[in-house]
Design a protein around this motif. Sequence first.
Motif, PDB file in Angstrom:
ATOM      1  N   CYS A  64       7.873 -13.701  -3.133  1.00  0.00           N
ATOM      2  CA  CYS A  64       7.641 -12.641  -2.153  1.00  0.00           C
ATOM      3  C   CYS A  64       6.408 -11.856  -2.553  1.00  0.00           C
ATOM      4  CB  CYS A  64       8.847 -11.711  -2.064  1.00  0.00           C
ATOM      5  SG  CYS A  64       8.577 -10.266  -1.002  1.00  0.00           S
ATOM      6  N   ASP A  65       5.405 -11.837  -1.692  1.00  0.00           N
ATOM      7  CA  ASP A  65       4.220 -10.997  -1.873  1.00  0.00           C
ATOM      8  C   ASP A  65       4.329  -9.830  -0.897  1.00  0.00           C
ATOM      9  OD1 ASP A  65       3.011 -12.678  -3.786  1.00  0.00           O
ATOM     10  OD2 ASP A  65       2.142 -13.937  -2.217  1.00  0.00           O
ATOM     11  N   PHE A  66       4.397  -8.618  -1.429  1.00  0.00           N
ATOM     12  CA  PHE A  66       4.460  -7.426  -0.585  1.00  0.00           C
ATOM     13  C   PHE A  66       3.041  -7.056  -0.163  1.00  0.00           C
ATOM     14  CE2 PHE A  66       8.405  -6.625  -3.197  1.00  0.00           C
ATOM     15  CZ  PHE A  66       9.295  -6.815  -2.154  1.00  0.00           C
ATOM     16  N   ARG A  67       2.733  -7.272   1.102  1.00  0.00           N
ATOM     17  CA  ARG A  67       1.420  -6.952   1.648  1.00  0.00           C
ATOM     18  C   ARG A  67       1.443  -5.518   2.162  1.00  0.00           C
ATOM     19  NH1 ARG A  67      -2.904  -9.485   0.695  1.00  0.00           N
ATOM     20  NH2 ARG A  67      -3.656  -9.551   2.854  1.00  0.00           N
ATOM     21  N   ALA A  68       0.363  -4.770   1.902  1.00  0.00           N
ATOM     22  CA  ALA A  68       0.425  -3.333   2.173  1.00  0.00           C
ATOM     23  C   ALA A  68      -0.946  -2.755   2.481  1.00  0.00           C
ATOM     24  CB  ALA A  68       1.028  -2.608   0.970  1.00  0.00           C
ATOM     25  N   THR A  69      -0.906  -1.628   3.174  1.00  0.00           N
ATOM     26  CA  THR A  69      -2.085  -0.808   3.419  1.00  0.00           C
ATOM     27  C   THR A  69      -1.626   0.634   3.490  1.00  0.00           C
ATOM     28  OG1 THR A  69      -4.094  -0.617   4.776  1.00  0.00           O
ATOM     29  CG2 THR A  69      -2.008  -0.815   5.953  1.00  0.00           C
ATOM     30  N   ALA A  70      -2.574   1.559   3.379  1.00  0.00           N
ATOM     31  CA  ALA A  70      -2.223   2.983   3.326  1.00  0.00           C
ATOM     32  C   ALA A  70      -1.607   3.450   4.639  1.00  0.00           C
ATOM     33  CB  ALA A  70      -3.465   3.807   3.011  1.00  0.00           C
ATOM     34  N   HIS A  71      -0.741   4.456   4.535  1.00  0.00           N
ATOM     35  CA  HIS A  71      -0.198   5.127   5.720  1.00  0.00           C
ATOM     36  C   HIS A  71      -1.036   6.364   6.003  1.00  0.00           C
ATOM     37  CE1 HIS A  71       2.633   6.743   8.637  1.00  0.00           C
ATOM     38  NE2 HIS A  71       2.512   7.904   8.010  1.00  0.00           N
ATOM     39  N   PRO A  72      -1.340   6.650   7.262  1.00  0.00           N
ATOM     40  CA  PRO A  72      -1.016   5.859   8.451  1.00  0.00           C
ATOM     41  C   PRO A  72      -1.950   4.661   8.583  1.00  0.00           C
ATOM     42  CG  PRO A  72      -2.267   7.793   9.076  1.00  0.00           C
ATOM     43  CD  PRO A  72      -2.015   7.931   7.608  1.00  0.00           C
ATOM     44  N   VAL A  73      -1.466   3.631   9.278  1.00  0.00           N
ATOM     45  CA  VAL A  73      -2.234   2.405   9.438  1.00  0.00           C
ATOM     46  C   VAL A  73      -3.331   2.639  10.477  1.00  0.00           C
ATOM     47  CG1 VAL A  73      -2.138  -0.043  10.011  1.00  0.00           C
ATOM     48  CG2 VAL A  73      -0.187   1.048   8.891  1.00  0.00           C
ATOM     49  N   ARG A  74      -4.565   2.433  10.049  1.00  0.00           N
ATOM     50  CA  ARG A  74      -5.697   2.644  10.947  1.00  0.00           C
ATOM     51  C   ARG A  74      -6.145   1.328  11.578  1.00  0.00           C
ATOM     52  NH1 ARG A  74      -7.236   7.773  10.407  1.00  0.00           N
ATOM     53  NH2 ARG A  74      -6.534   8.882   8.537  1.00  0.00           N
ATOM     54  N   ALA A  75      -6.936   1.439  12.605  1.00  0.00           N
ATOM     55  CA  ALA A  75      -7.360   0.255  13.347  1.00  0.00           C
ATOM     56  C   ALA A  75      -8.197  -0.685  12.493  1.00  0.00           C
ATOM     57  CB  ALA A  75      -8.143   0.675  14.592  1.00  0.00           C
ATOM     58  N   ASP A  76      -8.874  -0.159  11.461  1.00  0.00           N
ATOM     59  CA  ASP A  76      -9.709  -0.991  10.598  1.00  0.00           C
ATOM     60  C   ASP A  76      -9.055  -1.223   9.234  1.00  0.00           C
ATOM     61  OD1 ASP A  76      -9.852   1.570   9.640  1.00  0.00           O
ATOM     62  OD2 ASP A  76     -12.041   1.607   9.402  1.00  0.00           O
ATOM     63  N   ALA A  77      -7.736  -1.100   9.148  1.00  0.00           N
ATOM     64  CA  ALA A  77      -7.034  -1.219   7.869  1.00  0.00           C
ATOM     65  C   ALA A  77      -7.211  -2.603   7.263  1.00  0.00           C
ATOM     66  CB  ALA A  77      -5.550  -0.914   8.057  1.00  0.00           C
ATOM     67  N   ARG A  78      -7.262  -2.642   5.937  1.00  0.00           N
ATOM     68  CA  ARG A  78      -7.305  -3.892   5.179  1.00  0.00           C
ATOM     69  C   ARG A  78      -6.069  -3.958   4.299  1.00  0.00           C
ATOM     70  NH1 ARG A  78     -10.363  -4.420   8.554  1.00  0.00           N
ATOM     71  NH2 ARG A  78     -12.561  -5.086   8.520  1.00  0.00           N
ATOM     72  N   PHE A  79      -5.541  -5.163   4.136  1.00  0.00           N
ATOM     73  CA  PHE A  79      -4.284  -5.334   3.415  1.00  0.00           C
ATOM     74  C   PHE A  79      -4.525  -5.934   2.033  1.00  0.00           C
ATOM     75  CE2 PHE A  79      -2.814  -4.456   7.528  1.00  0.00           C
ATOM     76  CZ  PHE A  79      -1.510  -4.005   7.413  1.00  0.00           C
ATOM     77  N   HIS A  80      -3.664  -5.532   1.098  1.00  0.00           N
ATOM     78  CA  HIS A  80      -3.696  -6.067  -0.252  1.00  0.00           C
ATOM     79  C   HIS A  80      -2.281  -6.419  -0.676  1.00  0.00           C
ATOM     80  CE1 HIS A  80      -2.636  -1.830  -0.897  1.00  0.00           C
ATOM     81  NE2 HIS A  80      -2.040  -2.232  -2.004  1.00  0.00           N
ATOM     82  N   THR A  81      -2.164  -7.208  -1.744  1.00  0.00           N
ATOM     83  CA  THR A  81      -0.844  -7.530  -2.276  1.00  0.00           C
ATOM     84  C   THR A  81      -0.432  -6.435  -3.250  1.00  0.00           C
ATOM     85  OG1 THR A  81      -1.184  -9.897  -1.988  1.00  0.00           O
ATOM     86  CG2 THR A  81       0.524  -9.222  -3.536  1.00  0.00           C
ATOM     87  N   GLN A  82       0.565  -5.686  -2.858  1.00  0.00           N
ATOM     88  CA  GLN A  82       1.023  -4.534  -3.645  1.00  0.00           C
ATOM     89  C   GLN A  82       1.775  -4.968  -4.893  1.00  0.00           C
ATOM     90  OE1 GLN A  82       4.530  -1.910  -2.439  1.00  0.00           O
ATOM     91  NE2 GLN A  82       2.838  -0.846  -1.452  1.00  0.00           N
ATOM     92  N   ALA A  83       2.618  -5.989  -4.764  1.00  0.00           N
ATOM     93  CA  ALA A  83       3.393  -6.524  -5.882  1.00  0.00           C
ATOM     94  C   ALA A  83       3.933  -7.883  -5.472  1.00  0.00           C
ATOM     95  CB  ALA A  83       4.546  -5.589  -6.259  1.00  0.00           C
ATOM     96  N   SER A  84       4.283  -8.709  -6.459  1.00  0.00           N
ATOM     97  CA  SER A  84       4.838 -10.035  -6.195  1.00  0.00           C
ATOM     98  C   SER A  84       6.063 -10.264  -7.066  1.00  0.00           C
ATOM     99  CB  SER A  84       3.797 -11.130  -6.483  1.00  0.00           C
ATOM    100  OG  SER A  84       2.673 -11.001  -5.639  1.00  0.00           O
ATOM    101  N   TYR A  85       7.082 -10.895  -6.463  1.00  0.00           N
ATOM    102  CA  TYR A  85       8.319 -11.226  -7.168  1.00  0.00           C
ATOM    103  C   TYR A  85       8.701 -12.656  -6.848  1.00  0.00           C
ATOM    104  CZ  TYR A  85       9.327  -6.495  -8.808  1.00  0.00           C
ATOM    105  OH  TYR A  85       9.282  -5.297  -9.478  1.00  0.00           O
ATOM    106  N   VAL A  86       9.408 -13.302  -7.781  1.00  0.00           N
ATOM    107  CA  VAL A  86       9.918 -14.639  -7.527  1.00  0.00           C
ATOM    108  C   VAL A  86      11.401 -14.693  -7.856  1.00  0.00           C
ATOM    109  CG1 VAL A  86       7.714 -15.766  -7.980  1.00  0.00           C
ATOM    110  CG2 VAL A  86       9.367 -15.511  -9.832  1.00  0.00           C
ATOM    111  N   VAL A  87      12.096 -15.584  -7.164  1.00  0.00           N
ATOM    112  CA  VAL A  87      13.478 -15.938  -7.484  1.00  0.00           C
ATOM    113  C   VAL A  87      13.471 -17.420  -7.841  1.00  0.00           C
ATOM    114  CG1 VAL A  87      15.856 -16.110  -6.658  1.00  0.00           C
ATOM    115  CG2 VAL A  87      14.391 -14.218  -5.884  1.00  0.00           C
TER     116      VAL A  87
END
Length: 527
Positions: free
Chosen positions: A494-517
């Motif tokens: 699981c890669d948690f994809r994220a961007t700052a709040h509030p989400v703007r029209a030009d927002a860019r996403f990054h991987t906040q954290a990753s977990y595996v099972v």
Amino acid sequence: MQRRDFLRLTGPLAAALAWRQLFAVTTAAQPVLQGWTESDEVFTLGVASGEPLPTSVVIWTRLAPKPLQPDGGMPSQPVPVRWEVAHDPRFASIVRQGESLALPGRAHSVHVEVDGLESDRTYHYRFIAAGQASSVGRTRTAPDPEARVQRLRLALGSCQHYEQGYFTAHRDIARSDVDAVVFVGDYIYETDAVNSARMRRHVSGLMDELSLERFRVHHASYKLDADLRACHEAHPWLLTWDDHEVRNDYDGDHDNFGMSVEELLQVRTRGYQAYFEHLPISPRRAPVGANAQMHTRYSWGRLADIWLLDTRQYRSEQACTSLPNSFWRDKMLWRCDATGAPERTMLGQGQEHWLGQSLAASRGAWRIIAQSTQMSPGTFKPPGAEAMLYSDGWDAFPAARERLMTAIAQPRVPDVVVLSGDVHRHVAANLRLNPRDPQSAIIASEFVASSISSKGLSEFLHGWMKASNPDLLYLRGDERGYALIDVTPEQMRCDFRATAHPVRADARFHTQASYVVERGVAGPKRV
């Protein structure tokens, strides 16, 4: 047999009969409008696909040259719509085609269950009406049930309040290499955002009148978002709902804000119909009044089985919300013994039984349960006092959660991962047989996706929650986003994809954290 369980068992047949009856009545009473033309664009709401099976997929569109009018600017007659499915986006190799009627009683929406397709293959589709062609959608079928599949990639999302941010997450998902989008609720919000959290306004206006016409306009206004349309166009979707598609915090046939049972069921009927009219759901599962068959199961070869649950339609009424020991808008409970009543349910007896049986019968390497809200404990524990819990979540239904955990703990039900939404935070968590006992066995894992745009709790409250619940291995709610779930025979990532709040029209996403099972070992591990 209880009425709810009867409706659950007869739901698919009743929906199919109701659909055929509606089709027959509408076409008999109103002649089909042949040769209809329209100067304005008619496919303003785009196209979508969903419910991928090994030999079929559902494709959808709605004719609406004036989408913010209740009737979409359409004539009050059935309109023929051609559809085509091809191997290529230029439609040089068409494999299936046909004609469906867009009915005024269904807001001139079109739902086609295209069958006779090859398994595990990408297709392209489009619709033609009024002398116009829609945009081209891309979809795919599931692998053969016996196929030894090596990979499944899902995007997990929920909670897209139009006013609280832009749907840039859908732009990111549309560009991603995923097999399907799993959306677990709150596709629309019938409530308006407070001014301090408002990034843009609902273009459909206030939803103070919960009529079918207002629901239709509201859904259409969301579909006018280009990023949401692009995500539907790029991938097939698997869908279930939560509360805001009808009424905030409703429980089955009970409203928590003063509506009578009769009034709520009327609103539920309208909300369910508008939801169906605007999403790629099989016509076999069309709602019948205030009832609809939403819970279902999908398979991805021998790699994974996926269950979509309905946690709203059959759930018990919230407990203790009118007593002095509840606060924060009657949603936080303290010392509420009524929550522990054994008959309380989130899923209803019929859905619980179906889920337990089908989990045990599953032959998939992974068992994925997709449902609307966080299943792992999310209580707040003051020093030296009993924990406070949220009345609208699984914590307030401990007997129902215990029954589900018991079903998962059976020897024939390994490698279960729950995918959830609703709570506007990214979460990776252990699921124990007894969530309140830290010595109880870890039997499953949970990943919760943050919201597409809806605002979350403060990081102070999330820090308190994490400190109160050690099985919350990761918890962060200050950013918005979705989760990428990558499944192989050996592990689920699981890669948690994220961007700052509030989400703007030009927002860019990054991987906040990753977990595996890891296969055969319950519980997520950070990577």
